[in-house]
Design a protein around this motif. Sequence first.
Motif, short mmCIF file in Angstrom:
data_model
loop_
_atom_site.label_atom_id
_atom_site.label_comp_id
_atom_site.label_asym_id
_atom_site.label_seq_id
_atom_site.Cartn_x
_atom_site.Cartn_y
_atom_site.Cartn_z
N PRO A 98 -29.50 39.23 -31.20
CA PRO A 98 -30.27 39.71 -30.05
C PRO A 98 -30.61 41.19 -30.11
N ASN B 187 -29.45 41.29 -21.40
CA ASN B 187 -30.76 40.68 -21.20
C ASN B 187 -30.70 39.17 -21.36
N LEU B 188 -29.92 38.71 -22.34
CA LEU B 188 -29.74 37.28 -22.54
C LEU B 188 -29.13 36.62 -21.30
N ALA C 102 -28.87 44.10 -25.19
CA ALA C 102 -29.44 42.83 -25.63
C ALA C 102 -28.66 41.65 -25.07
N ALA D 66 -28.87 31.29 -26.01
CA ALA D 66 -28.38 32.47 -25.29
C ALA D 66 -26.87 32.62 -25.45
N THR E 169 -36.15 37.90 -24.70
CA THR E 169 -35.05 37.50 -25.58
C THR E 169 -35.49 36.36 -26.50
N THR F 68 -34.24 42.99 -29.88
CA THR F 68 -34.50 44.00 -28.84
C THR F 68 -35.19 45.23 -29.43
#
Length: 535
Positions: free
Chosen positions: A258, A354-355, A351, A131, A112, A262
């Motif tokens: 994000p 994932n963050l 995405a 984030a 990320t 990705t």
Amino acid sequence: MSEHLTEIVVFAVLFLLVSGMGFVAARWRRPDDLASLDEWGLGGRKFGTWITWFLVGGDLYTAYTFVAVPALLYGAGATGFFALPYTIITYPLIFLVVIRLWSVSHVHGLVTPADFVRARFGSPTLALLIAITGLVATMPYIALQLVGIEAVLKSMGVSGELPLIIAFAILAAYTYQSGLRAPALIAFVKDTLIYIVILVAVIYIPTRLGGMGSIFDAARAKFEATPAPGDGYLLNANNQLQYVTLALGSAMALFLYPHSVTGVLAARNRGVIKRNMSALPAYSLLLGLIALLGYMAIAAGVKPITAGGKADPNTVVPQLFDAMFPDWFTGVAYAAIGIGALVPAAIMSIAAANLFTRNIYKEYIRRDATNAQEAAVSKIASLVVKIGAVLVILLIDPQFSIDLQLIGGVIILQTLPSVGLGLYTRWLHRGGLIAGWTAGMAAGMLMLYNIANPATDHAHFGGSAFPLAKLGLDTKMTIYAGFLALAVNLVVALVGTLIARAAKLAEGADATRPSDYFADEGDPRVHDIQLTGSH
């Protein structure tokens, strides 16, 4: 609903076909184990040129493109064309940046943008802010995809929220199972449908309306007859600055999202990124044609669907298709919009998940999480993100859906100093960057709060065009709020860095001295990037 039966059948068949592809994608190029973020969240980092082109194109040119941009031209005129120059200038702006980000992320397993910030500046606090910013900015973008599906359902006479919820439940199920491979595979169908529909529309519809000259004449007549100072067939002196700063700000923000990162990190190598940054502007040609649908709707006399006494401008394009095309092809066009929402919504939710997993769960909750545990948490987080997006639509009036994306752009733009500039220099102090982020975010939210939109009866958060008169200037000109907020961010970050260094709070020479992070890599692709430590 019976009068739209053919459209509903065609839409449902294509939607279910694509959904089936989403589930099958779990077996497409399947690795031995999907239980890692590299495999589930980035497709194994093995996508080639064509897959990446469709994936990133499907990610960036979304249901927002199909619905909100023509709706803005329909309601406000030339201002809506901002989406065209920004998608043109963004690629040369970020060409070297994304290649650089891919290089360091590929070598060191970063997933990320916040991963990069954490390692680059050695600050978990700054990484957490990046984030959270990504998560907050992505939510309205996912919601925007829901608006596209909702507009299609309304045009087919399908009422209630249940069909919308079912559509996203299916999306959630195949994304949970297949990860990034699902939208990558579906993107082939999505983009093919969109190209077919738009090419047919821009050739066939003008022949029904007397040619492009008649279409532009109708648009000019409409805007000349309206008293609103912000709209117009052409830009005026009051909105030109807004247009320029909005296009430039949106271009800088696009690859900070994000989901954009990705799509880039899933590429196999640097060559794939280079070829895609060169070829993706082909989508901008398509975008220009899509934008013209707003003027075509004016010439065709199309009216948006009204519910509860309020007109929904997002239904303009579906209503245009319904008026111009035979029922079977209208169903194909509706499916293109619906599927056009599924691909980016899937990538965005992955995405965002994932963050959360990498920069919140692993950083603050379970530092020793295994790859399998990370993947499991990310899957659940992706479901939560989708539920949140549905709630945004159900609880917040998305009357002018493009405002949602513009507000998200103001937010995500505040990560540019840490992510974009951080790729080229570590001179900015982490304390200064945190102070800059705080100031930029506060300034952005304050400006957005003070922007009204009479067209939607919103006294606050009515868009991103901030009147300069509110700064005490004797002018009717407006400017993109994100542009001013970023300027505040950069100034505060610079001043904060100077103060920190002057007070000997910065690391001084040690802050710029190469660390041992790359000592055993010997990979020239990382250029001169030095990180403070592993994540």
